[in-house]
Design an enzyme around this catalytic site. Structure first.
Site, mmCIF file in Angstrom:
data_model
loop_
_atom_site.group_PDB
_atom_site.id
_atom_site.type_symbol
_atom_site.label_atom_id
_atom_site.label_comp_id
_atom_site.label_asym_id
_atom_site.label_seq_id
_atom_site.Cartn_x
_atom_site.Cartn_y
_atom_site.Cartn_z
ATOM 1 N N GLN A 242 0.822 -1.196 0.000
ATOM 2 C CA GLN A 242 0.000 0.000 0.000
ATOM 3 C C GLN A 242 0.866 1.260 0.000
ATOM 4 O O GLN A 242 1.918 1.309 0.638
ATOM 5 C CB GLN A 242 -0.923 0.007 1.215
ATOM 6 N N TYR A 274 -6.389 -12.658 -3.502
ATOM 7 C CA TYR A 274 -5.492 -11.581 -3.955
ATOM 8 C C TYR A 274 -4.647 -11.140 -2.759
ATOM 9 O O TYR A 274 -4.484 -9.952 -2.483
ATOM 10 C CB TYR A 274 -6.273 -10.391 -4.519
ATOM 11 N N GLU A 298 -2.566 -15.914 -4.210
ATOM 12 C CA GLU A 298 -1.931 -14.809 -4.937
ATOM 13 C C GLU A 298 -1.250 -15.369 -6.186
ATOM 14 O O GLU A 298 -0.626 -16.433 -6.126
ATOM 15 C CB GLU A 298 -0.901 -14.116 -4.029
ATOM 16 N N ASP A 351 -9.106 -8.609 -1.815
ATOM 17 C CA ASP A 351 -8.530 -7.292 -2.080
ATOM 18 C C ASP A 351 -8.031 -7.286 -3.525
ATOM 19 O O ASP A 351 -6.829 -7.325 -3.790
ATOM 20 C CB ASP A 351 -7.386 -7.024 -1.099
ATOM 21 N N CYS A 378 -10.179 -0.378 -4.214
ATOM 22 C CA CYS A 378 -9.618 0.938 -4.486
ATOM 23 C C CYS A 378 -10.323 1.623 -5.651
ATOM 24 O O CYS A 378 -9.878 2.685 -6.095
ATOM 25 C CB CYS A 378 -8.115 0.855 -4.749
#
Length: 423
Positions: A242, A274, A298, A351, A378
């Site tokens: 992030q 994710y 992932e 995410d 996001c």
């Protein structure tokens, strides 16, 4: 010569632009504010239903307009020479958050068929922030990508283009990033330069050279350490983390708070999709204890390797390298009856990238029917679209929070909890 229009500016739209109208046609206009009258240059008139324009002069200013946080992106520059990445930098911070809430609200109404009333929460920088940085929305970026022009010049892309703009400063960058950024230097042959300031150790400058086809090469390998609430996470120096200095802690705590503890089963087949290097899986483990069973998924093999090490404290944690869509579709096709039951009792944290999880992943989750989902997003439109898909699959929105992790830009982070409403 480009056409110039005088426009009365209306509401905000997704993407950091504002809606105006000219002779019945929508004109998406940048560098403006609702209620303003501006002179704007049309940059795209190829579409019958809408045009795009850039403000060149403010004729009647909003009370929410302030001096731009970054002179390189201000109205004093021609639009073609304005640095990108601070498209809300001319707006009072509190008003920025209201506008981001408006975008979220409109996205949920349009794409999810829901009325939402989110409040975008400010996120503090921490005790080491420069004086006034929180009030200005500056000094928060721990990662900056600078592009390289054909002649080796370094800088951000101009807003809404791929032209490199030389700049003298980076006000949104954390102090360590700003100090290490090689502004004014040339990098002939390179594709881009990343400046990274991890939680431990000094800032690093990572140069991505171009291969023989002109494509960016991966930056040199190397590990960094980020620290969240006293817990260390190792990751690749060029890997995803992030950007906001306080984002990882904010989202970890938000995910912990979002999970309905009465619906959480530590023995279920809980998932972190994710999952990157295991940040949110660790947040789940820290809340519910070391015996929590959780699998993080992932696609990046190097990130999965780091996740396995970062989650070593939890005996029930596992890290799988796989594309999320293929992983969940594989569960639908191959899970045994007992595995299906464990998945039905599970909590799933996801995410996804900016494009969202998408219909295929949501459809598979609908088949598996986990008890609750916590979705970190996001992009408001991608989140609302996926919430709409989840509603079709029998899930209801139970909680929605939003965080201003990208001050002076149009971006906003949201965390949503959805629970199964189908027995």
């Amino acid at each position: 010569m480009a056409r110039t229009l005088e426009l009365d500016v209306g509401p905000v739209a997704h993407g950091g632009v504002f809606v105006a109208r000219h002779e019945g046609r929508v004109v998406f206009t940048s560098d403006a504010l609702p209620g303003e009258r501006v002179r704007a240059r049309v940059i795209d008139d190829r579409h019958d239903r809408y045009w795009r324009a850039e403000t060149v002069e403010v004729l009647e200013a909003s009370d929410d307009r302030v001096d731009h946080v970054w002179s390189a992106a201000s109205l004093e520059r021609d639009p073609a020479e304005r640095a990108g990445g601070a498209e809300f930098g001319h707006i009072r911070l509190a008003r920025q958050r209201e506008l981001k809430a408006d975008v979220l609200r409109e996205a949920f109404e349009r794409f999810a068929g829901l009325e939402a009333d989110p409040v975008v929460e400010a996120v503090p920088l921490g005790e080491d922030a420069p004086p006034g940085a929180s009030d200005a929305g500056s000094a928060w970026r721990t990662r900056v990508r600078l592009q390289v022009a054909p002649d080796g010049t370094l800088g951000p892309f101009a807003a809404r283009s791929h032209d490199v703009v030389p700049v003298a400063d980076l006000p949104l960058a954390a102090p360590a990033v700003a100090a290490a950024a090689p502004l004014g230097q040339r990098f002939p042959g390179a594709a881009h330069v990343d400046v990274v300031a991890p939680g431990e150790g000094g800032a690093r400058v990572l140069v991505a050279e171009r291969d023989r086809r002109g494509k960016p090469r991966k930056p040199p390998r190397g590990e960094i350490v980020e620290v969240v609430d006293g817990r260390a996470f190792t990751l690749e120096q060029g890997g995803f983390w992030q950007v906001h200095v306080n984002a990882a802690r904010t989202l970890s705590r938000a995910v912990q708070d979002a999970i309905d503890g009465s619906a959480f089963d530590p023995r279920a087949a809980n998932l972190d999709l994710y999952g990157g290097v295991g940040l949110l899986a660790a947040a789940v483990g820290d809340r519910f204890g070391e015996t929590v069973r959780i699998t993080t998924v992932e696609a990046d093999e190097r990130a999965t390797d780091h996740a396995a090490a970062n989650l070593a404290d939890w005996v029930g944690a596992a890290a799988v390298t796989a594309r999320v869509d293929r992983f969940v579709q594989g569960l639908v096709a191959d899970a045994s009856r007992a595995e299906r039951q464990a998945l039905a009792e599970a909590t799933v944290v996801l995410d996804p990238p900016r494009s969202g999880a998408g219909r295929a992943v949501i459809a598979a989750l609908g088949e598996l029917r986990p008890r609750q989902l916590v979705y970190v997003a996001c992009d408001p439109v991608a989140l609302a679209r996926d919430v709409g898909y989840l509603r079709e699959a029998g899930y209801g929105l139970e909680e929605l929070r939003a965080f201003d992790l990208f001050p002076n830009t149009h971006h906003v982070e949201a965390v949503a909890r959805l629970g199964s409403i189908v027995a």
